[in-house]
Design a protein around this motif. Sequence first.
Motif, PDB file in Angstrom:
ATOM      1  N   ARG A 121       0.804  -1.222   0.000  1.00  0.00           N
ATOM      2  CA  ARG A 121       0.000   0.000   0.000  1.00  0.00           C
ATOM      3  C   ARG A 121       0.841   1.278   0.000  1.00  0.00           C
ATOM      4  O   ARG A 121       0.316   2.375   0.051  1.00  0.00           O
ATOM      5  CB  ARG A 121      -0.928   0.006   1.212  1.00  0.00           C
ATOM      6  N   GLY A 122       2.153   1.151  -0.074  1.00  0.00           N
ATOM      7  CA  GLY A 122       3.042   2.301   0.011  1.00  0.00           C
ATOM      8  C   GLY A 122       2.822   3.317  -1.097  1.00  0.00           C
ATOM      9  O   GLY A 122       2.680   4.511  -0.832  1.00  0.00           O
ATOM     10  N   LEU A 123       2.786   2.862  -2.343  1.00  0.00           N
ATOM     11  CA  LEU A 123       2.570   3.798  -3.445  1.00  0.00           C
ATOM     12  C   LEU A 123       1.165   4.379  -3.419  1.00  0.00           C
ATOM     13  O   LEU A 123       0.960   5.504  -3.870  1.00  0.00           O
ATOM     14  CB  LEU A 123       2.844   3.134  -4.791  1.00  0.00           C
ATOM     15  N   LEU A 124       0.210   3.632  -2.893  1.00  0.00           N
ATOM     16  CA  LEU A 124      -1.138   4.174  -2.760  1.00  0.00           C
ATOM     17  C   LEU A 124      -1.126   5.367  -1.798  1.00  0.00           C
ATOM     18  O   LEU A 124      -1.761   6.394  -2.067  1.00  0.00           O
ATOM     19  CB  LEU A 124      -2.120   3.104  -2.280  1.00  0.00           C
ATOM     20  N   LEU A 125      -0.385   5.250  -0.705  1.00  0.00           N
ATOM     21  CA  LEU A 125      -0.239   6.381   0.219  1.00  0.00           C
ATOM     22  C   LEU A 125       0.410   7.574  -0.473  1.00  0.00           C
ATOM     23  O   LEU A 125      -0.042   8.711  -0.323  1.00  0.00           O
ATOM     24  CB  LEU A 125       0.607   5.984   1.435  1.00  0.00           C
ATOM     25  N   VAL A 126       1.461   7.304  -1.242  1.00  0.00           N
ATOM     26  CA  VAL A 126       2.130   8.387  -1.970  1.00  0.00           C
ATOM     27  C   VAL A 126       1.141   9.037  -2.948  1.00  0.00           C
ATOM     28  O   VAL A 126       1.028  10.258  -3.018  1.00  0.00           O
ATOM     29  CB  VAL A 126       3.379   7.860  -2.714  1.00  0.00           C
ATOM     30  N   HIS A 127       0.407   8.204  -3.665  1.00  0.00           N
ATOM     31  CA  HIS A 127      -0.568   8.699  -4.645  1.00  0.00           C
ATOM     32  C   HIS A 127      -1.647   9.566  -3.980  1.00  0.00           C
ATOM     33  O   HIS A 127      -2.039  10.599  -4.508  1.00  0.00           O
ATOM     34  CB  HIS A 127      -1.202   7.512  -5.374  1.00  0.00           C
ATOM     35  N   GLU A 128      -2.113   9.145  -2.822  1.00  0.00           N
ATOM     36  CA  GLU A 128      -3.204   9.850  -2.147  1.00  0.00           C
ATOM     37  C   GLU A 128      -2.755  11.102  -1.394  1.00  0.00           C
ATOM     38  O   GLU A 128      -3.505  12.068  -1.306  1.00  0.00           O
ATOM     39  CB  GLU A 128      -3.923   8.909  -1.169  1.00  0.00           C
ATOM     40  N   LEU A 129      -1.545  11.104  -0.847  1.00  0.00           N
ATOM     41  CA  LEU A 129      -1.126  12.198   0.029  1.00  0.00           C
ATOM     42  C   LEU A 129      -0.234  13.242  -0.640  1.00  0.00           C
ATOM     43  O   LEU A 129      -0.161  14.378  -0.171  1.00  0.00           O
ATOM     44  CB  LEU A 129      -0.409  11.642   1.264  1.00  0.00           C
ATOM     45  N   ALA A 130       0.434  12.867  -1.725  1.00  0.00           N
ATOM     46  CA  ALA A 130       1.301  13.826  -2.421  1.00  0.00           C
ATOM     47  C   ALA A 130       0.474  14.682  -3.367  1.00  0.00           C
ATOM     48  O   ALA A 130      -0.564  14.245  -3.881  1.00  0.00           O
ATOM     49  CB  ALA A 130       2.387  13.086  -3.195  1.00  0.00           C
ATOM     50  N   GLN A 131       0.939  15.891  -3.597  1.00  0.00           N
ATOM     51  CA  GLN A 131       0.289  16.748  -4.586  1.00  0.00           C
ATOM     52  C   GLN A 131       0.470  16.135  -5.975  1.00  0.00           C
ATOM     53  O   GLN A 131      -0.437  16.164  -6.796  1.00  0.00           O
ATOM     54  CB  GLN A 131       0.884  18.152  -4.533  1.00  0.00           C
ATOM     55  N   SER A 132       1.661  15.571  -6.219  1.00  0.00           N
ATOM     56  CA  SER A 132       1.939  14.848  -7.457  1.00  0.00           C
ATOM     57  C   SER A 132       3.114  13.912  -7.181  1.00  0.00           C
ATOM     58  O   SER A 132       3.845  14.094  -6.207  1.00  0.00           O
ATOM     59  CB  SER A 132       2.256  15.817  -8.605  1.00  0.00           C
ATOM     60  N   TRP A 133       3.280  12.917  -8.049  1.00  0.00           N
ATOM     61  CA  TRP A 133       4.394  11.996  -7.895  1.00  0.00           C
ATOM     62  C   TRP A 133       4.668  11.334  -9.233  1.00  0.00           C
ATOM     63  O   TRP A 133       3.843  11.387 -10.148  1.00  0.00           O
ATOM     64  CB  TRP A 133       4.133  10.953  -6.803  1.00  0.00           C
ATOM     65  N   GLY A 134       5.817  10.711  -9.356  1.00  0.00           N
ATOM     66  CA  GLY A 134       6.166  10.019 -10.583  1.00  0.00           C
ATOM     67  C   GLY A 134       7.533   9.367 -10.465  1.00  0.00           C
ATOM     68  O   GLY A 134       8.126   9.313  -9.397  1.00  0.00           O
TER      69      GLY A 134
END
Length: 144
Positions: free
Chosen positions: A108-121
């Motif tokens: 679920r780590g990337l899901l957290l990044v996806h949900e909490l960051a303004q943007s990511w990649g």
Amino acid sequence: MRKTLPLSPAPTEHACWLPRHRKSPGAARQELRCFLADHPDSENLLPTGELLLSELVTNAIQHARTARGRLIQIRFRLVCGLLRIEVHDADSRTPALRDAMDSDEAGRGLLLVHELAQSWGSCPRRGGIGKFVWCHISPEAAAA
């Protein structure tokens, strides 16, 4: 007469190398705390920044297929109040969001990044060895 030198401004960039070790997420969080210590929005950026940094470093440790002894580089940058976090590793595979089952203990780590960051990649690293995963955190979104 004694001369007082003006205080130097807080740094706007920081980078360091960490080993691929289970203690590196904690060391990365400490680096981020030191980096943000003198910044006015640190109380808004730090909780989300620490969480997302931990997830990205943990992913680099657990999932990067690299030779033994390869290091992870972390980078922080503040631009117009926005915190950019980068985690570099020597694996060129692009990370992807996945659906974790309720019974899964990880994933679920990337899901957290996806949900909490303004943007990511993710981007390839210069020189063609590996990639870096980045995320942007804004003080407004982090405080919400």
